[in-house]
Design a protein around this motif. Structure first.
Motif, PDB file in Angstrom:
ATOM      1  N   ASP A 142       1.217  -0.798  -0.160  1.00  0.00           N
ATOM      2  CA  ASP A 142      -0.082  -0.437  -0.064  1.00  0.00           C
ATOM      3  C   ASP A 142       1.093   1.428  -0.574  1.00  0.00           C
ATOM      4  O   ASP A 142       0.522   2.447  -0.763  1.00  0.00           O
ATOM      5  N   LYS A 168      -3.848  -7.677   2.184  1.00  0.00           N
ATOM      6  CA  LYS A 168      -4.878  -7.683   2.739  1.00  0.00           C
ATOM      7  C   LYS A 168      -6.455  -8.496   1.862  1.00  0.00           C
ATOM      8  O   LYS A 168      -7.159  -7.859   1.424  1.00  0.00           O
ATOM      9  N   ASP A 277      -1.044  -8.148   8.557  1.00  0.00           N
ATOM     10  CA  ASP A 277      -1.747  -8.179   7.067  1.00  0.00           C
ATOM     11  C   ASP A 277      -1.739  -8.740   5.455  1.00  0.00           C
ATOM     12  O   ASP A 277      -2.244  -8.542   4.670  1.00  0.00           O
ATOM     13  N   ARG A 278      -1.016  -9.438   6.609  1.00  0.00           N
ATOM     14  CA  ARG A 278      -0.871 -10.676   5.147  1.00  0.00           C
ATOM     15  C   ARG A 278      -0.014 -11.830   5.815  1.00  0.00           C
ATOM     16  O   ARG A 278       0.161 -12.213   6.171  1.00  0.00           O
TER      17      ARG A 278
END
Length: 365
Positions: A142, A168, A277-278
């Protein structure tokens, strides 16, 4: 003394032997060794696996990076920002394009490129950012994509070590302009020789890569672009077709091993961390240690193989002397290079083998 296998490729082959042998025999029976139907079948299945619109197989992960830059029309003198703590192919391919690799130091926790340091490296010659998903975990996409958008730059993920990981909750291959991977035998999903693939949701890039991997041809003996001989052999495609259905379960197995290592080695060595988040496919399970040479010798004597990925950052390699960089320029990478050590990692390690590695390491630190 127990003898632990680092990658367990022979055990894996025996598990899938019937499927692999049948697929290889089918290619031999047809004798269609170059661009046989298995190549297209594999590409279709890779597209389904990743959710990416286009999957184009190629000869290896290095050529995948070259093809990505060729599709983007990278020119001599262009600059591409990447990390100095990675395998040589990442920056080597930039140099082969007569572009300039511009290094940015890494995050000390994930070993991936530190996005907070990228903007300072951008110049009017910068054309792309090439993050590496080191050891199996995607970089901070991101933040990287936001920087790229702000400065009108392309993003190429060197995903040679992270194929099958997510960011994500979406396959990592979707978070860039072009994603590349390697099917080198020791990779989480490997063939029995060299192999690689390029992934993109961009139709134009896809068409260019497809032509450039066959010498720039748009039809036989008619060449629209300068290309390379970058095809995946049909036999290697057949092997990957046999192995791909088992891959999700293997990723689960790798995470089982990593979880056991992390829980039981905490406080003994510095264990790797995956951001919440991964996900990681754990191409390597790499710890930080202080007395690496001594530990490696002790573990080797106990039948436990280890590896160092990587002992010398790219800015200190002889082949990149022309960049004018020196020791001290990227201190986080340099410290990591002195401390990292990879433990046996494959989905077939037994609980007993895992415990043996942990017990020996605990008593040796």
């Amino acid at each position: 003394m127990m003898k632990v296998d680092f990658a367990n490729l022979q055990y894996q082959y025996q598990l899938y032997k019937a499927d692999i042998d049948a697929n290889i025999q089918a290619v031999l029976n047809k004798s269609n060794y170059i661009m046989g139907e298995e190549v297209q079948q594999l590409e279709t299945q890779l597209q389904a696996f990743t959710g990416v619109k286009h999957a184009i197989t190629c000869s290896n992960g290095t050529d995948a990076l070259l093809l990505a830059m060729m599709a983007m029309d990278i020119q001599p003198g262009d600059e591409i920002i990447t990390t100095p703590f990675t395998f040589i192919a990442t920056a080597e391919t930039i140099a082969l394009m007569h572009a300039t690799p511009v290094f940015v130091d890494i995050d000390p926790v994930t070993f991936n490129i530190d996005p907070s340091k990228i903007e300072a490296a951008i110049t009017d010659k910068t054309k792309a950012i090439m993050p590496v998903s080191l050891y199996g975990q995607p970089a901070d996409m991101d933040e990287i994509n936001a920087i790229a958008k702000q400065h009108n730059l392309k993003v190429i993920i060197d995903g040679a070590q992270c194929f099958g990981s997510s960011y994500k909750n979406i396959c990592a291959a979707n978070h860039c302009d072009i994603y590349t991977t390697s099917f080198f035998p020791a990779k989480p999903l490997g063939c029995y020789g060299d192999g690689g693939a390029v992934f993109t949701n961009n139709d134009e890039y896809s068409e260019k890569v497809k032509m450039m991997r066959v010498h720039g041809q748009n039809k036989r003996y008619y060449h629209k672009y300068i290309g390379i001989g970058g095809r995946l052999d049909t036999i290697q495609a057949a092997i990957l077709l046999a192995k791909l259905p088992y891959y999700p379960k293997e990723i689960q197995g790798r995470n089982r091993v990593a979880k056991a290592y992390t829980e039981q080695l905490h406080g003994t060595v510095t264990t790797p961390q995956v951001k919440s988040d991964r996900t990681s496919v754990w191409a390597q399970y790499t710890v930080r240690v202080q007395n690496r040479d001594q530990l490696q010798a002790t573990l080797q004597h106990a039948g436990i193989p280890t590896a160092v990925h990587y002992p010398l950052p790219l800015h200190m390699q002889e082949c990149f002397q022309y960049l004018g960089l020196r020791q001290g320029d990227f201190p986080v990478s340099e410290q990591a290079a002195q401390q990292v050590m990879s433990l046996p990692m494959n989905p077939f390690l037994t609980d007993e083998e895992i415990k043996y590695v942990i017990d020996i390491l605990k008593t040796s630190v």
